[in-house]
Design a protein around this motif. Structure first.
Motif, PDB file in Angstrom:
ATOM      1  N   LEU A 147     -27.584 -37.921  18.878  1.00  0.00           N
ATOM      2  CA  LEU A 147     -26.642 -37.218  18.307  1.00  0.00           C
ATOM      3  C   LEU A 147     -26.964 -36.535  17.322  1.00  0.00           C
ATOM      4  O   LEU A 147     -27.465 -37.313  15.943  1.00  0.00           O
ATOM      5  N   GLY A 148     -26.863 -35.484  16.788  1.00  0.00           N
ATOM      6  CA  GLY A 148     -26.959 -34.449  15.603  1.00  0.00           C
ATOM      7  C   GLY A 148     -25.687 -34.671  14.761  1.00  0.00           C
ATOM      8  O   GLY A 148     -24.769 -34.163  15.426  1.00  0.00           O
ATOM      9  N   ILE A 149     -25.656 -35.033  13.682  1.00  0.00           N
ATOM     10  CA  ILE A 149     -24.471 -35.166  12.712  1.00  0.00           C
ATOM     11  C   ILE A 149     -24.685 -34.050  11.720  1.00  0.00           C
ATOM     12  O   ILE A 149     -25.660 -34.199  10.680  1.00  0.00           O
ATOM     13  N   VAL A 150     -24.123 -33.131  11.730  1.00  0.00           N
ATOM     14  CA  VAL A 150     -24.167 -32.044  10.619  1.00  0.00           C
ATOM     15  C   VAL A 150     -23.094 -32.404   9.641  1.00  0.00           C
ATOM     16  O   VAL A 150     -22.134 -32.057   9.864  1.00  0.00           O
ATOM     17  N   GLY A 151     -23.361 -32.705   8.472  1.00  0.00           N
ATOM     18  CA  GLY A 151     -22.412 -33.184   7.276  1.00  0.00           C
ATOM     19  C   GLY A 151     -22.193 -34.456   7.493  1.00  0.00           C
ATOM     20  O   GLY A 151     -21.598 -35.231   8.260  1.00  0.00           O
ATOM     21  N   LEU A 152     -22.839 -35.234   6.463  1.00  0.00           N
ATOM     22  CA  LEU A 152     -22.960 -36.755   6.401  1.00  0.00           C
ATOM     23  C   LEU A 152     -22.342 -37.269   5.164  1.00  0.00           C
ATOM     24  O   LEU A 152     -22.930 -37.799   4.167  1.00  0.00           O
ATOM     25  N   TYR A 201     -26.358 -34.003  21.899  1.00  0.00           N
ATOM     26  CA  TYR A 201     -24.913 -33.924  21.344  1.00  0.00           C
ATOM     27  C   TYR A 201     -25.023 -33.521  20.062  1.00  0.00           C
ATOM     28  O   TYR A 201     -25.833 -34.088  19.148  1.00  0.00           O
ATOM     29  N   ILE A 202     -24.090 -32.582  19.336  1.00  0.00           N
ATOM     30  CA  ILE A 202     -23.859 -32.163  17.925  1.00  0.00           C
ATOM     31  C   ILE A 202     -22.549 -32.440  17.554  1.00  0.00           C
ATOM     32  O   ILE A 202     -21.672 -31.973  18.282  1.00  0.00           O
ATOM     33  N   THR A 203     -22.332 -32.910  16.275  1.00  0.00           N
ATOM     34  CA  THR A 203     -21.027 -33.099  15.847  1.00  0.00           C
ATOM     35  C   THR A 203     -20.945 -32.439  14.301  1.00  0.00           C
ATOM     36  O   THR A 203     -21.711 -32.862  13.723  1.00  0.00           O
ATOM     37  N   VAL A 204     -20.047 -31.643  14.045  1.00  0.00           N
ATOM     38  CA  VAL A 204     -19.957 -31.042  12.713  1.00  0.00           C
ATOM     39  C   VAL A 204     -18.955 -31.856  11.706  1.00  0.00           C
ATOM     40  O   VAL A 204     -17.758 -32.165  12.127  1.00  0.00           O
ATOM     41  N   HIS A 205     -19.445 -32.249  10.714  1.00  0.00           N
ATOM     42  CA  HIS A 205     -18.231 -32.889   9.610  1.00  0.00           C
ATOM     43  C   HIS A 205     -18.450 -32.190   8.475  1.00  0.00           C
ATOM     44  O   HIS A 205     -18.519 -33.040   7.524  1.00  0.00           O
ATOM     45  N   THR A 206     -18.500 -30.903   8.131  1.00  0.00           N
ATOM     46  CA  THR A 206     -18.417 -30.443   6.909  1.00  0.00           C
ATOM     47  C   THR A 206     -17.211 -30.078   6.443  1.00  0.00           C
ATOM     48  O   THR A 206     -16.263 -29.586   7.471  1.00  0.00           O
ATOM     49  N   PRO A 207     -16.936 -29.506   5.326  1.00  0.00           N
ATOM     50  CA  PRO A 207     -15.912 -28.681   4.809  1.00  0.00           C
ATOM     51  C   PRO A 207     -16.067 -27.425   5.234  1.00  0.00           C
ATOM     52  O   PRO A 207     -17.206 -26.935   5.627  1.00  0.00           O
ATOM     53  N   LEU A 208     -14.857 -26.502   5.376  1.00  0.00           N
ATOM     54  CA  LEU A 208     -15.189 -25.052   5.777  1.00  0.00           C
ATOM     55  C   LEU A 208     -15.409 -24.382   4.534  1.00  0.00           C
ATOM     56  O   LEU A 208     -14.508 -24.295   3.580  1.00  0.00           O
ATOM     57  N   MET A 209     -16.407 -23.740   4.533  1.00  0.00           N
ATOM     58  CA  MET A 209     -16.822 -22.919   3.287  1.00  0.00           C
ATOM     59  C   MET A 209     -17.878 -21.864   3.719  1.00  0.00           C
ATOM     60  O   MET A 209     -18.206 -22.046   4.682  1.00  0.00           O
TER      61      MET A 209
END
Ligand SMILES: NC(=O)C1=CN([C@@H]2O[C@H](COP(=O)(O)OP(=O)(O)OC[C@H]3O[C@@H](n4cnc5c(N)ncnc54)[C@H](O)[C@@H]3O)[C@@H](O)[C@H]2O)C=CC1
Ligand SMILES: O=C(O)C(=O)COP(=O)(O)O
Length: 457
Positions: A147-152, A201-209
């Motif tokens: 699992l790749g987590i972008v935004g830690l 799997y990739i899940t993104v958890h960053t703010p939108l900017m």
């Protein structure tokens, strides 16, 4: 902090009733009006000192300029629906409740990951249509997958620990959270170039900017494993919607779990209608618990502000200046002199003179988070998020510095949660660590550092 007068607040969305109750108990008149069109909100807003929103109210510069607001409260995390720069220019404080819905958003992310692996929503729909199709919904285990987590940040961390319990290997990327910190919760950090080809799997958890719009696009999908499955419970657009549709159609993407969309509700239904897409109407924070926390937190933060108590959850740069001041105050500044220049949009610079020494600090707001960029001669390698318990210390660089400070903190029962070092390594410079709790006595650090200060934001 000087008290700010708030007599009237408009709540423009469905916020937990505790919010209204707490504000009213503290003498603030509250009006609740939902589903207002932009013109209606512009006409209505003139009469209020405060506005409380969730994600659906678009608090644009037109609305801000039509109002005499002192505070915009976001009962939730993302403030991308609020024009924070326009609010800052008018001296309006924008605050959010960033931790109230973390667990709920993380749990929904995990639910989507599990649904993607076993086709649960599609199978449930098929059952309701009277079918019994066991072949069509063959799945794959999460166990052993990457699992790749972008935004830690807050949510990324909670997703990692939950999915590790399913036996997933968690890797990730975050430009601010240090690799040694994420390693302590089982996430190996690497560049995005290294991450894309490894993930199932990739899940993104960053703010939108600007830097996170289209993080997953045609080019980056092409670098992924064929059939990669993706989840977006953060903000529509972090995964480019047109590129996602193309990747789903070519099979490069094997499935997507989407809670958020560029346009909500989405007028273009191509993604929602795709057989390999499971989607929700922005439900990440929609639990009783998250709503109770966010509604209560935002009301209490507003009440604290009215009473001139601490400023919590502020994301506009006016408060950054106040945060920098409060930080300087902990250095026992006797005389202060403030020079604030206009700097770049949203940038705040202050200079404080204490006992003949001058401390210069500059900060701004990035992705809704107030950050410190420089302190005296220290330009931090990564912006320091001004949240939580922070310990600043001035010391000369050495390979043992962090481990010595960490060891000393550990003996006091304090854990390091983040670490920010200056870009330069020469001479005595400021460092900042995020800590699990404040030290009872700062003098414990004396053997290691020249100066120290700590504060909770
Ligand atoms: N679906 C929903 O209902 C909910 C959505 N959210 C959204 O989830 C997202 C994450 O929220 P939190 O974890 O609380 O925020 P956070 O601020 O704790 O974490 C965000 C992380 O993203 C990192 N980041 C910034 N730029 C990046 C980049 N270019 N690449 C990789 N990482 C980057 C930051 O350094 C930070 O560590 C936000 O967009 C928030 O609005 C939050 C709650 C509910
Ligand atoms: O807190 C966030 O960032 C969310 O996306 C939750 O949005 P909501 O409060 O449910 O409209």
């Amino acid at each position: 902090m000087a008290p700010i007068f708030i007599k009237t607040v408009l709540i423009s969305e469905s916020v937990d009733p505790r919010c209204k109750t707490i504000l009213e108990e503290n003498g603030i008149r509250v009006t609740e009006k939902q589903n207002m069109k932009k013109d209606e909100l512009m006409a209505e807003i003139k009469d209020y000192d405060g506005l409380v929103v969730r994600s659906a109210t678009k608090v644009t510069s037109d609305i801000i300029n039509a109002a005499n607001l002192k505070i915009i409260g976001r009962a939730g995390t993302g403030v991308d629906n609020v024009d924070v720069d326009a609010a800052t220019k008018k001296g309006i404080i924008v605050m959010n409740t960033p931790s109230g819905n973390t667990i709920s958003a993380a749990e929904l992310t995990c639910a989507l990951l599990m649904s993607l692996s076993r086709n649960v929503p599609q199978a449930a729909m098929s059952m309701k249509q009277g079918n019994w199709d066991r072949k069509k919904f063959m799945g794959a285990e999460l166990y052993g997958k990457v699992l790749g987590i972008v935004g830690l940040g807050r949510i990324g961390k909670e997703v990692a620990s939950r999915m590790q319990s399913f036996g997933m290997r968690t890797i990730g990327y975050d430009p601010i959270t240090p690799p040694e910190v994420t390693a302590s919760w089982g996430v190996e950090q690497m560049s995005l170039e290294q991450l894309w080809p490894q993930c199932d799997y990739i899940t993104v958890h960053t703010p939108l900017m600007p830097s996170t719009v289209g993080l997953l696009n045609d080019e980056t999908f092409a670098k992924c494993k064929k059939g990669v499955k993706v989840v977006n419970c953060a903000r529509g657009g972090i995964i480019d919607e047109a590129a996602l549709l193309r990747a789903l159609e070519s099979g490069q993407c094997g499935g997507a779990g989407l809670d958020v969309f560029v346009e909500e509700p989405p007028q273009n239904r191509s993604l929602v209608d795709h057989p390999n897409v499971i989607s929700c109407p922005h439900l990440g924070a929609s639990t009783k618990e998250a709503q109770a926390r966010c509604g209560e937190d935002i009301a209490l933060q507003i009440v604290d502000m009215v009473k001139g108590k601490k400023l919590v959850g502020a994301v506009s740069s006016t408060p950054v200046k106040k945060i920098i001041f409060s930080y300087m105050w902990t250095l026992q500044v006797n005389q202060t002199h403030c020079a604030s220049d206009g700097a770049a949009s949203g940038m705040c610079k202050v200079e404080i003179v204490a006992n003949g020494s001058s401390y210069k600090a500059s900060g701004s707001v990035q992705g809704g988070v107030p950050v410190l960029l420089e302190l005296s001669d220290s330009v931090f390698k990564q912006p320091v998020s001004l949240t939580g318990n922070l310990l600043f210390f001035k010391a000369s660089a050495s390979p043992q510095l962090l481990s010595s400070v960490a060891g000393l903190l550990a003996t006091e029962g304090v854990e390091i949660e983040s670490y920010s070092a200056p870009a330069d390594r020469t001479g005595d410079l400021w460092y900042c660590v995020g800590v699990s709790s404040l030290l009872r006595d700062l003098s414990a650090l004396k053997p290691l550092v020249k100066e120290a200060a700590q504060l909770t934001i």
